[in-house]
Design an enzyme around this catalytic site. Structure first.
Site, mmCIF file in Angstrom:
data_model
loop_
_atom_site.group_PDB
_atom_site.id
_atom_site.type_symbol
_atom_site.label_atom_id
_atom_site.label_comp_id
_atom_site.label_asym_id
_atom_site.label_seq_id
_atom_site.Cartn_x
_atom_site.Cartn_y
_atom_site.Cartn_z
ATOM 1 N N PHE B 140 35.136 31.225 38.978
ATOM 2 C CA PHE B 140 35.020 32.645 39.286
ATOM 3 C C PHE B 140 35.517 32.906 40.696
ATOM 4 O O PHE B 140 35.185 32.176 41.629
ATOM 5 C CB PHE B 140 33.556 33.099 39.163
ATOM 6 C CG PHE B 140 33.356 34.568 39.392
ATOM 7 C CD1 PHE B 140 33.649 35.487 38.394
ATOM 8 C CD2 PHE B 140 32.875 35.037 40.613
ATOM 9 C CE1 PHE B 140 33.476 36.854 38.604
ATOM 10 C CE2 PHE B 140 32.690 36.403 40.823
ATOM 11 C CZ PHE B 140 32.994 37.306 39.813
ATOM 12 N N ARG B 147 44.521 36.961 41.931
ATOM 13 C CA ARG B 147 45.979 37.098 41.905
ATOM 14 C C ARG B 147 46.648 36.600 43.180
ATOM 15 O O ARG B 147 47.682 37.102 43.608
ATOM 16 C CB ARG B 147 46.401 38.553 41.594
ATOM 17 C CG ARG B 147 45.643 39.157 40.417
ATOM 18 C CD ARG B 147 46.240 40.443 39.919
ATOM 19 N NE ARG B 147 47.499 40.196 39.234
ATOM 20 C CZ ARG B 147 47.603 39.729 37.985
ATOM 21 N NH1 ARG B 147 46.533 39.482 37.267
ATOM 22 N NH2 ARG B 147 48.791 39.532 37.456
ATOM 23 N N GLY B 149 46.671 32.992 43.481
ATOM 24 C CA GLY B 149 46.860 31.570 43.192
ATOM 25 C C GLY B 149 45.614 30.725 43.418
ATOM 26 O O GLY B 149 45.681 29.494 43.328
ATOM 27 N N GLY B 151 42.725 30.711 41.607
ATOM 28 C CA GLY B 151 42.242 30.144 40.342
ATOM 29 C C GLY B 151 43.063 28.926 39.943
ATOM 30 O O GLY B 151 42.514 27.912 39.513
ATOM 31 N N ASN B 180 46.428 36.994 28.827
ATOM 32 C CA ASN B 180 46.890 36.598 30.161
ATOM 33 C C ASN B 180 46.344 35.229 30.539
ATOM 34 O O ASN B 180 47.071 34.370 31.036
ATOM 35 C CB ASN B 180 46.448 37.620 31.217
ATOM 36 C CG ASN B 180 47.342 38.843 31.224
ATOM 37 O OD1 ASN B 180 48.444 38.812 30.672
ATOM 38 N ND2 ASN B 180 46.864 39.917 31.828
ATOM 39 N N TYR B 185 46.816 29.304 31.077
ATOM 40 C CA TYR B 185 46.332 27.949 30.808
ATOM 41 C C TYR B 185 47.405 27.123 30.096
ATOM 42 O O TYR B 185 47.599 25.942 30.401
ATOM 43 C CB TYR B 185 45.055 27.998 29.966
ATOM 44 C CG TYR B 185 43.869 28.602 30.691
ATOM 45 C CD1 TYR B 185 43.650 28.368 32.054
ATOM 46 C CD2 TYR B 185 42.939 29.395 30.013
ATOM 47 C CE1 TYR B 185 42.554 28.923 32.709
ATOM 48 C CE2 TYR B 185 41.842 29.942 30.666
ATOM 49 C CZ TYR B 185 41.650 29.703 32.009
ATOM 50 O OH TYR B 185 40.568 30.240 32.655
#
Lengths: 226, 226
Positions: B140, B147, B149, B151, B180, B185
Site C-alpha cells: 500500500f 504513480r 514507481g 509500488g 491496470n 503485474y
C-alpha cells in the site's frame, strides 16, 4: 501386524501430526496429487527437501509454521494421543473397501495402520483482523478412501484447531470448474471469492529480481557519479 | 527536522524493515487501505493486536514469519542500513509533490522522513517444490505518492529478497476487474491464474468447528457407550 489390503467392518481414521518418519509417504502422496492434477512437470520435491522444510530442528509448535498432518486408517481402535488432530470411525460392514496400495503405505506408527492421506497447512495473516489465519495448501486422500467423509473430517478438524487457537480465518483454494468441491465447501460454511486472482512470480521471472533490493539504487548512483 | 508537506527536487525512498515504533502508522495505513477497498466494516485491527502479532518477542528473522516493511520518503539522502530492503530516488524537480497528510505520518526514524506506505508478507509453502515461497498480503502507498514507481520498487525489492534467500516463488492476489494492476503485474513477469478461487471460513462459520477435532469422535463414542 501388516496392513490388510481389504478393509471391512469398522475402521478407525486418525488425522495426526506428522514427523520425519512420514516423509517417504508424504513424498509419494504429493506425487500422486501431481499425477491427479496432471502437474507432474512441476513436481520437484525430494525426501531431503521435505525433511528440512517440514521438520526442521527445533520443530516449531504445530500450526505456527509449516505443518504436515497424516491420515492413518486402522483396523482396530486407536486411542487419541497428543498428536491426534481429528478422527472418524468408518463402518465398512456393508461394503468392504479394497486398498491395492496398502502394502506400499504402512504407517510408521504400526499396528496394521495404513497411511491414506495428508494435509499441509501454515499460518497466513489478515491485516484487517491483525490476526493470523490458517492457509490449507493441500488436503489429499488416496483414491480408494475417497467419498467416505474423510476430507470433511480433515478440513473440519483443521478448522476446529485453528479456531481453538484464536486464528481469525481458514483459507484454501479450489478450481473454478470443480463444482462438486465448491458445493461441498459452501455447504461447510465457506465463502468462495469469485473476484480475486492469484499472481505468481517463479523460476527465471523471479530470479531476475535478485539484486534489485537493498543497495542496488545506491550502486547505480555510485556508478553514475564515477 | 519536521517532514515538509511539499516535496520538490530529489527525494529518497527507502523500503525498510518495520519495528514496533511503526505500529501507529501501520494501523493508519491499514485503515486507509480498508477505506480505499470500501471494506472498513471488516477492519478490526488495533495497535495492541498489530504489536503482538507483527512484533513478537523474540522477533523471528525477516521473511521467516509475518514481516512488516515500511516505505519512508526522505528530503535528504539516506544511507542504506541493515534494515534497508529497497530504495529509489525520485526526481520531483519538474513537478513538486504535495502530501497534505505528511504531518500525520512523521517516520519514527526521524530526519524529516515521512512514512508513505507499507508491505505485509509472510512465507507460504509449495508442496510440489517442497520449498517455502513468499506471500505478499498487502502493498500500500498513500495516494499522493502513487504513480512514481514506488509500488514497482517495493514488489521488486521484496521479490529480490525472496529469491536471494532461496524461496521458490512469490505470490499475491489481485481483483479481476483491476486491469491496470493485472497488466502491471504481467509486465513484471507474473503469471495471473484465472482458474483458482479462494475459499474462506471465518466468523461464526469458523467458530462452529471448535471441538470437532481431536477427541470429539471418541467423546461421541463414549457417549454412545454409556
Amino acid at each position: 501386524m501388516a496392513a490388510p489390503t481389504t478393509f471391512s467392518g469398522e475402521v478407525w481414521a486418525e488425522l495426526r501430526l506428522a514427523d520425519a518418519r512420514d516423509v517417504p509417504h508424504i513424498y509419494s502422496l504429493i506425487h500422486q496429487m501431481a499425477e491427479f492434477e496432471l502437474l507432474t512437470d512441476l513436481f520437484a520435491a525430494t525426501h531431503e527437501l521435505l525433511t528440512s522444510t517440514l521438520f526442521p530442528t527445533p520443530q516449531p509448535a504445530p500450526f505456527t509454521s509449516f505443518t504436515a498432518l497424516i491420515l492413518d486408517l486402522s483396523p482396530s481402535p486407536v486411542p487419541a494421543s497428543a498428536d491426534t488432530v481429528g478422527s472418524l470411525r468408518l463402518d465398512l460392514a456393508a461394503s468392504p473397501l479394497a486398498d491395492p496400495e496398502a502394502a506400499a503405505f504402512p504407517s510408521p506408527r504400526g499396528g496394521g495402520r495404513v497411511t491414506a492421506g495428508f494435509v499441509i497447512c501454515f499460518p497466513n495473516y489478515s491485516t484487517f483482523l491483525a490476526k493470523p489465519g490458517l492457509y490449507v495448501e493441500d488436503i489429499f486422500v488416496r483414491a480408494p478412501w475417497r467419498r467416505h467423509g474423510l476430507g470433511r473430517m480433515m478440513l473440519s478438524a483443521v478448522a476446529g484447531r485453528a479456531a481453538e487457537i484464536g486464528m481469525g480465518r481458514v483459507e484454501w483454494c479450489v478450481l473454478d470448474w470443480n463444482q462438486n468441491a465448491i458445493d461441498f465447501y459452501e455447504q461447510m460454511g465457506a465463502e468462495v471469492f469469485t473476484k480475486w486472482r492469484i499472481c505468481r512470480l517463479t523460476g527465471p521471472a523471479l530470479d531476475k529480481y535478485k539484486g534489485t533490493g537493498s543497495g542496488s539504487q545506491e550502486e547505480k548512483d555510485a556508478g553514475k557519479a564515477e
